[in-house]
Scaffold this active site. Structure first.
Site, mmCIF file in Angstrom:
data_model
loop_
_atom_site.group_PDB
_atom_site.id
_atom_site.type_symbol
_atom_site.label_atom_id
_atom_site.label_comp_id
_atom_site.label_asym_id
_atom_site.label_seq_id
_atom_site.Cartn_x
_atom_site.Cartn_y
_atom_site.Cartn_z
ATOM 1 N N ASP A 149 37.937 63.338 18.395
ATOM 2 C CA ASP A 149 37.672 64.488 19.245
ATOM 3 C C ASP A 149 38.097 64.120 20.666
ATOM 4 O OD1 ASP A 149 36.009 67.140 19.460
ATOM 5 O OD2 ASP A 149 35.344 65.884 21.135
ATOM 6 N N ASP A 172 40.460 70.651 19.364
ATOM 7 C CA ASP A 172 40.795 69.326 19.892
ATOM 8 C C ASP A 172 40.330 68.216 18.956
ATOM 9 O OD1 ASP A 172 38.093 69.842 20.422
ATOM 10 O OD2 ASP A 172 38.067 68.516 22.158
#
Length: 149
Positions: A37, A81
């Site tokens: 992440d 993301d």
């Protein structure tokens, strides 16, 4: 094209789910699932714009490709993301370090790094979701440590 993420040119989430299903079915115990992440990605988009955010995601995708040196490694954009890697090697810590090293070498007008959680496949993981949940939990433990600093 149906299995490729258009922004990063990595495998997309649908292809990732299919691949994880195949991995669990194979019951190969020498596999790690990494969930990554981007740290503070919302802040990047808010302060530098979505075009810069997209460039950052493309750059990270390229770093992941450079970091994964085994032909059997599988890389996908999970969404937003978040990225996923299936690693069939013996040095998962080394892979994590390579990823951080490549990303630190990028040149952006903001800090760019990722948090990584990973889990080794175990036979008791009957569904790919079980494997994913274990890696994802470690990822969020890493994110909590980051917020504490």
């Amino acid at each position: 094209m149906i299995s490729i993420d258009p922004l990063t040119q990595l495998n997309n989430r649908n292809r990732m789910e299919q691949h994880l299903f195949e991995c669990v079915r194979s019951q190969d115990l020498n596999m790690y699932l990494l969930v990554l992440d981007v740290n503070r990605f919302k802040k990047i988009n808010d302060e530098h714009g979505h075009a810069q955010g997209d460039l950052a995601l493309k750059a990270i995708a390229n770093c992941l490709k450079e970091s994964c040196i085994e032909k059997s490694d599988f890389i996908a954009r999970y969404g937003g993301d978040e990225f996923v890697i299936v690693y069939k090697g013996n040095d998962v810590e080394g892979l994590c370090q390579r990823i951080h090293t490549y990303i630190q070498q990028l040149s952006f007008p903001f800090d760019l790094d990722v948090s990584i959680g990973y889990a080794q496949y175990k036979k008791e993981m009957r569904k790919w979701n079980d494997w994913f949940i274990k890696a994802d939990k470690q990822l969020y433990d890493e994110k909590k440590k980051l917020k504490g600093r």
